[in-house]
Motif scaffolding. Structure first.
Motif, PDB file in Angstrom:
ATOM      1  N   UNK A 164      -3.098   3.560  -2.089  1.00 58.14           N
ATOM      2  CA  UNK A 164      -3.332   2.718  -3.259  1.00 58.14           C
ATOM      3  C   UNK A 164      -2.616   1.388  -3.079  1.00 58.14           C
ATOM      4  N   UNK A 165      -3.327   0.290  -3.385  1.00 53.04           N
ATOM      5  CA  UNK A 165      -2.770  -1.046  -3.278  1.00 53.04           C
ATOM      6  C   UNK A 165      -3.065  -1.802  -4.563  1.00 53.04           C
ATOM      7  N   UNK A 166      -2.079  -2.558  -5.063  1.00 53.24           N
ATOM      8  CA  UNK A 166      -2.293  -3.338  -6.265  1.00 53.24           C
ATOM      9  C   UNK A 166      -3.107  -4.585  -5.956  1.00 53.24           C
ATOM     10  N   UNK A 167      -4.107  -4.857  -6.822  1.00 53.68           N
ATOM     11  CA  UNK A 167      -4.915  -6.064  -6.703  1.00 53.68           C
ATOM     12  C   UNK A 167      -4.755  -6.921  -7.940  1.00 53.68           C
ATOM     13  N   UNK A 168      -5.707  -7.839  -8.142  1.00 53.96           N
ATOM     14  CA  UNK A 168      -5.642  -8.728  -9.291  1.00 53.96           C
ATOM     15  C   UNK A 168      -5.828  -7.945 -10.590  1.00 53.96           C
ATOM     16  N   UNK A 169      -5.222  -8.474 -11.666  1.00 54.82           N
ATOM     17  CA  UNK A 169      -5.401  -7.863 -12.979  1.00 54.82           C
ATOM     18  C   UNK A 169      -4.733  -6.520 -13.119  1.00 54.82           C
ATOM     19  N   UNK A 170      -3.662  -6.292 -12.350  1.00 58.82           N
ATOM     20  CA  UNK A 170      -2.935  -5.020 -12.421  1.00 58.82           C
ATOM     21  C   UNK A 170      -3.846  -3.830 -12.134  1.00 58.82           C
ATOM     22  N   UNK A 217      -8.320  -5.985  -0.863  1.00 55.31           N
ATOM     23  CA  UNK A 217      -8.049  -5.413  -2.186  1.00 55.31           C
ATOM     24  C   UNK A 217      -8.600  -6.302  -3.281  1.00 55.31           C
ATOM     25  N   UNK A 218      -8.462  -7.619  -3.132  1.00 50.73           N
ATOM     26  CA  UNK A 218      -8.968  -8.537  -4.152  1.00 50.73           C
ATOM     27  C   UNK A 218     -10.489  -8.498  -4.255  1.00 50.73           C
ATOM     28  N   UNK A 219     -11.179  -8.207  -3.155  1.00 47.78           N
ATOM     29  CA  UNK A 219     -12.646  -8.096  -3.205  1.00 47.78           C
ATOM     30  C   UNK A 219     -13.064  -6.966  -4.138  1.00 47.78           C
ATOM     31  N   UNK A 220     -12.356  -5.843  -4.076  1.00 50.92           N
ATOM     32  CA  UNK A 220     -12.713  -4.699  -4.908  1.00 50.92           C
ATOM     33  C   UNK A 220     -12.503  -4.973  -6.393  1.00 50.92           C
ATOM     34  N   UNK A 246       0.842  -1.197   0.000  1.00 52.68           N
ATOM     35  CA  UNK A 246       0.000   0.000   0.000  1.00 52.68           C
ATOM     36  C   UNK A 246       0.873   1.241   0.000  1.00 52.68           C
ATOM     37  N   UNK A 247       0.548   2.177  -0.868  1.00 58.17           N
ATOM     38  CA  UNK A 247       1.294   3.427  -0.951  1.00 58.17           C
ATOM     39  C   UNK A 247       0.350   4.575  -0.633  1.00 58.17           C
TER      40      UNK A 247
END
Length: 482
Positions: free
Chosen positions: A232-238, A296-299, A180-181
């Motif tokens: 901001x955090x990276x999730x699935x699918x970039x 994050x993956x839920x979103x 997370x940034x």
């Protein structure tokens, strides 16, 4: 987009269904009609009264102290900026000024003269320089995000950046390790000015890195804000997901002009609580309970997976006592069925799309009653002792159904926007009258969308609005409106 889908997404994001959706597609940057000479005199603007729209619906005249906790500004719940004498708004289209910079304008509609003017009392002003009281420079007041409201004897503007919590952005690489940034939000600033727009000054600057939410509340002593930190955090699918931490209720003391933290709005229940109303010395909160904290993956789930997760969740309404800082759950409803809610005078109103019932829940005693049964029971907004309801999925019916909260009586109004047959838009409740957008000037774009070049405002008596009588008292416009 179909209304029923918009309703579902509003519920998913945790907001109450009190806002009025109109389906207007405004494209381009047409600034509409301009006037270089119209302005407001100090005499036109010094009187007025605080009116809140989505909390307790009480009124207090300008010159009287604010009584009790009130919602003063909230883009989700139509707490628009007005007094008993006039309506204020910041334009949504930027205008190039004389020196090449860009700014928006603060406009005022006088209810007595039924005329719109620039909020400026400088004789001969063309409203195209930074020293004009009606001009708000874009680099100081971000477009769309800054909010304006009346409190006590003053106008206030909250200059801030947009709140992007919950947004998902594709192809944005946040960091190499997907951690997370934290985002670096510009400092939000609270400005105060006279009701005629003069003597604008900064009265408080929020700490760097804090995002301030749209909702603003006030009582006799000062103002309440919700602050948080976005990351901001990276999730699935970039995909990059914007989430928040450290959500707090903050109180700004109007006497000392200093702020203090009241309490955290982060609880161990995994619910992202939003303020939807207030009563006595308590906030009314609403949130979606998924049975866990969202990851994050839920979103970044697919639409089907997200909708399935949502249908297995519940919407919860609770009160937060500002004295004890305790959260008390008041009502819970299954999200498998579409519903809408509103808060007014210490009562929660809940409509069910399947049964057609509108229930009342006393937020003190939790007592439930059926107010009425109405198929068109999507609660769009509230007036004093009245719920304004719409259909759930009939796009051919843009009329409103008005429910008396004292008797349960329903009145169906046939009034729609005169130009395109869309829903009326409500902007202010002033005693026995409503300020509405009842007509447009527009340009068809050839694909079932339109460029709205001017919004037409008018006052109408509530009795005529509810009965469907088009007895409008038009406001003479000099700007585009919004």
């Amino acid at each position: 987009m179909k209304k029923i889908f918009a309703v579902l997404m509003s519920l998913v994001l945790g907001g109450s269904l009190c806002a009025c959706g109109n389906g207007v597609q405004t494209l381009g940057e047409n600034t509409g009609k301009e006037s270089s000479g119209s302005s407001v005199s100090e005499e036109q603007a010094v009187a007025g009264g605080i009116m809140k729209k989505q909390s307790t619906q009480e009124q207090s005249s300008k010159g009287q102290a604010v009584e009790g906790l009130q919602i003063l500004n909230d883009s989700d719940h139509l707490a628009n900026c007005y007094t008993k004498d006039g309506y204020y708004y910041l334009t949504k289209d930027a205008t190039e000024l004389e020196d090449g910079t860009w700014g928006t304008h603060l406009m005022y509609m006088d209810f007595a003269t039924k005329q719109e003017v620039y909020l400026c009392s400088n004789a001969g002003c063309k409203h195209n320089t930074a020293d004009c009281p009606s001009v708000f420079l874009m680099n100081e007041f971000p477009l769309y995000a800054s909010g304006i409201f009346v409190y006590g004897h003053k106008l206030y503007v909250l200059s801030k950046e947009s709140d992007n919590e919950g947004s998902v952005t594709q192809d944005l690489v946040v960091s190499s390790d997907d951690a997370a940034v934290e985002t670096e939000a510009a400092k939000a600033v609270l400005y105060e000015m006279n009701l005629d727009g003069t003597n604008r000054q900064k009265v408080f600057t929020f700490d760097a890195g804090l995002t301030v939410e749209d909702v603003v509340l006030g009582d006799e002593s000062g103002l309440y804000f919700v602050t948080k930190k976005l990351s901001n955090t990276m999730g699935e699918g970039n995909n990059s997901v914007t989430t928040s931490t450290d959500r707090k209720l903050v109180f700004w003391n109007k006497s000392t002009q200093k702020a203090e933290d009241i309490c955290s709005l982060n609880y161990e229940d995994g619910i992202n609580w939003k303020i939807i109303g207030c009563m006595d010395n308590a906030l009314v909160l609403s949130g979606t309970d998924y049975g866990k904290a969202l990851t994050t993956d839920d979103y970044t789930k697919s639409d089907d997976d997200w909708n399935n997760m949502y249908k297995n969740s519940s919407e919860v309404v609770a009160t937060l006592d500002l004295n004890t800082k305790t959260l008390d759950e008041k009502y819970r409803m299954d999200n498998a069925t579409l519903h809408s809610i509103a808060v007014m005078d210490g009562t929660l109103y809940v409509s069910n799309s399947e049964t057609g019932e509108i229930k009342t829940i006393n937020l003190t005693t939790k007592e439930e009653k059926v107010l009425c049964t109405l198929a068109q029971n999507y609660i769009m907004s509230t007036f004093a002792h009245v719920l304004c309801c719409d259909t759930w999925n009939d796009e051919n019916d843009r009329t409103y159904y008005f429910v008396n909260t004292d008797t349960g009586e329903v009145q169906h109004s046939s009034l729609v926007n005169q130009a395109l047959g869309w829903n009326l838009e409500f902007k202010a409740e002033v005693g026995s009258q409503i300020l509405v957008i009842y007509d447009y000037e527009y340009t068809p774009l050839g694909d079932n969308s339109y460029d709205i070049t001017q919004y037409k405002y008018a006052l109408i008596d509530k009795s005529d609005l509810y009965a469907g009588n088009a007895k409008y008292e038009p406001i003479l416009m000099v700007g585009k409106g919004c």
